[in-house]
Write a protein that holds these residues in place. Structure first.
Motif, PDB file in Angstrom:
ATOM      1  N   GLU A  17       0.847  -1.188   0.000  1.00  0.00           N
ATOM      2  CA  GLU A  17       0.000   0.000   0.000  1.00  0.00           C
ATOM      3  C   GLU A  17       0.889   1.245   0.000  1.00  0.00           C
ATOM      4  N   LEU A  18       0.571   2.136  -0.916  1.00  0.00           N
ATOM      5  CA  LEU A  18       1.390   3.328  -1.054  1.00  0.00           C
ATOM      6  C   LEU A  18       1.158   4.256   0.122  1.00  0.00           C
ATOM      7  N   ALA A  19       2.245   4.628   0.782  1.00  0.00           N
ATOM      8  CA  ALA A  19       2.147   5.559   1.902  1.00  0.00           C
ATOM      9  C   ALA A  19       2.270   6.975   1.372  1.00  0.00           C
ATOM     10  N   PRO A  20       1.715   7.931   2.081  1.00  0.00           N
ATOM     11  CA  PRO A  20       1.885   9.327   1.660  1.00  0.00           C
ATOM     12  C   PRO A  20       3.350   9.726   1.718  1.00  0.00           C
ATOM     13  N   LEU A  21       3.721  10.624   0.861  1.00  0.00           N
ATOM     14  CA  LEU A  21       5.108  11.075   0.854  1.00  0.00           C
ATOM     15  C   LEU A  21       5.448  11.738   2.174  1.00  0.00           C
ATOM     16  N   PRO A  22       6.626  11.434   2.732  1.00  0.00           N
ATOM     17  CA  PRO A  22       6.975  12.033   4.017  1.00  0.00           C
ATOM     18  C   PRO A  22       7.170  13.537   3.880  1.00  0.00           C
ATOM     19  N   ALA A  23       6.904  14.230   4.974  1.00  0.00           N
ATOM     20  CA  ALA A  23       7.168  15.661   5.000  1.00  0.00           C
ATOM     21  C   ALA A  23       8.672  15.894   4.891  1.00  0.00           C
ATOM     22  N   SER A  24       9.027  17.023   4.360  1.00  0.00           N
ATOM     23  CA  SER A  24      10.451  17.314   4.219  1.00  0.00           C
ATOM     24  C   SER A  24      11.134  17.289   5.580  1.00  0.00           C
ATOM     25  N   GLU A  25      12.300  16.678   5.623  1.00  0.00           N
ATOM     26  CA  GLU A  25      13.018  16.510   6.874  1.00  0.00           C
ATOM     27  C   GLU A  25      14.073  17.595   7.022  1.00  0.00           C
ATOM     28  N   PRO A  26      14.398  17.946   8.251  1.00  0.00           N
ATOM     29  CA  PRO A  26      15.399  18.997   8.450  1.00  0.00           C
ATOM     30  C   PRO A  26      16.764  18.555   7.934  1.00  0.00           C
ATOM     31  N   GLN A  27      17.489  19.500   7.408  1.00  0.00           N
ATOM     32  CA  GLN A  27      18.831  19.260   6.916  1.00  0.00           C
ATOM     33  C   GLN A  27      19.825  19.980   7.813  1.00  0.00           C
ATOM     34  N   ARG A  28      21.094  19.658   7.648  1.00  0.00           N
ATOM     35  CA  ARG A  28      22.115  20.363   8.418  1.00  0.00           C
ATOM     36  C   ARG A  28      22.150  21.828   8.002  1.00  0.00           C
ATOM     37  N   VAL A  29      22.458  22.667   8.962  1.00  0.00           N
ATOM     38  CA  VAL A  29      22.483  24.107   8.735  1.00  0.00           C
ATOM     39  C   VAL A  29      23.839  24.642   9.160  1.00  0.00           C
ATOM     40  N   GLY A  30      24.521  25.298   8.265  1.00  0.00           N
ATOM     41  CA  GLY A  30      25.784  25.924   8.612  1.00  0.00           C
ATOM     42  C   GLY A  30      25.549  27.208   9.390  1.00  0.00           C
ATOM     43  N   ILE A  31      26.189  27.327  10.540  1.00  0.00           N
ATOM     44  CA  ILE A  31      26.081  28.544  11.346  1.00  0.00           C
ATOM     45  C   ILE A  31      27.194  29.518  10.992  1.00  0.00           C
ATOM     46  N   GLU A  32      28.416  29.020  11.009  1.00  0.00           N
ATOM     47  CA  GLU A  32      29.560  29.910  10.807  1.00  0.00           C
ATOM     48  C   GLU A  32      30.787  29.120  10.377  1.00  0.00           C
ATOM     49  N   ASN A  33      31.397  29.557   9.266  1.00  0.00           N
ATOM     50  CA  ASN A  33      32.682  28.972   8.866  1.00  0.00           C
ATOM     51  C   ASN A  33      33.751  30.051   8.655  1.00  0.00           C
TER      52      ASN A  33
END
Length: 242
Positions: A17-33
């Motif tokens: 059974e096809l499940a609904p597409l998952p909500a977008s998941e958080p990605q890594r976020v660069g703070i400071e380089n």
């Protein structure tokens, strides 16, 4: 009807059974380089926060005994913090309209790397008269009923081994790198801040920390410290990473 029933039965066996597409998941976020700043400059996204909660530019508080400037090696820029018998701190405030936007529910983990060039001799965070940390990263969550900051202080300790915890009430000191393991190379640190807070304070943290602070001090030992910082990132929970 029977033919279509058989078709759907086979289709259902072959394809679950096809499940609904998952909500977008958080990605890594660069703070400071520190790549955005000229070499030799102060990182002007960061501020000095006074005891009266006034924000000052770094140029107002830096001097020959305490300073944080952007340096460069090869193609990489980083921040070098130096103290000579002094203490310094520079802060990013966690506000959506400011330099940092951090929700622990989306990004419970913090990653950075640092390098100890020199740590204050004889310094140890478990002795008040010798309590210097050549390098530290504070995550501050609020204040207690006396107005004292509630913080986790991740330290590069001169003498205490990694994973040592020192309890100063609303301040929990957690050694994550140690001079007893040597100095010189870059060391990567990754902490689940939410899990650390739960373990150290015995309860759930606020969803949004107040601030992130880079720290260095050598005022108790009257020695000096040189520690480099780079590549601050926010990461989602491990289960969220594909």
């Amino acid at each position: 009807m029977g033919r279509w029933f058989a078709f759907f039965l086979v289709f259902g066996v072959l394809l679950p059974e096809l499940a609904p597409l998952p909500a977008s998941e958080p990605q890594r976020v660069g703070i400071e380089n520190f790549e955005r700043y000229p070499t030799g400059a102060y990182p002007d996204r960061w501020r000095f926060l006074t005891s009266s909660r006034e924000f000052l530019p770094l140029s107002a508080v830096m001097n020959e005994r305490k300073e944080c400037r952007v340096r460069q090696e090869a193609q990489n820029k980083f921040l070098r913090c130096v103290t000579r018998g002094e203490a310094l701190r520079i802060t990013l405030v966690n506000r959506e309209d400011f330099a940092l936007d951090w929700d622990l529910r989306q990004h419970p983990r913090l990653r950075w790397r640092w390098r100890a060039v020199h740590l204050p001799a004889s310094a140890r965070e478990d002795r008040r008269h010798w309590n210097d940390s050549g390098g530290a990263v504070y995550v501050t969550f609020g204040t207690d009923w006396l107005g004292r900051p509630i913080s986790i202080k991740y330290t590069y300790s001169s003498l205490l081994p990694a994973e040592t915890v020192v309890d100063y009430g609303p301040l929990k000191v957690l050694v994550v790198s140690s001079g007893i393991d040597g100095m010189g190379p870059w060391v990567s640190v990754e902490r689940d801040v939410m899990a650390d807070y739960q373990r150290l304070f015995g309860k759930e943290p606020p969803s949004r920390p107040l601030s992130l602070t880079i720290w260095s001090d050598s005022d108790n030992t009257k020695d000096y410290a040189i520690v480099d910082f780079d590549d601050f990132e926010l990461l989602p929970a491990i289960a969220a990473i594909r």
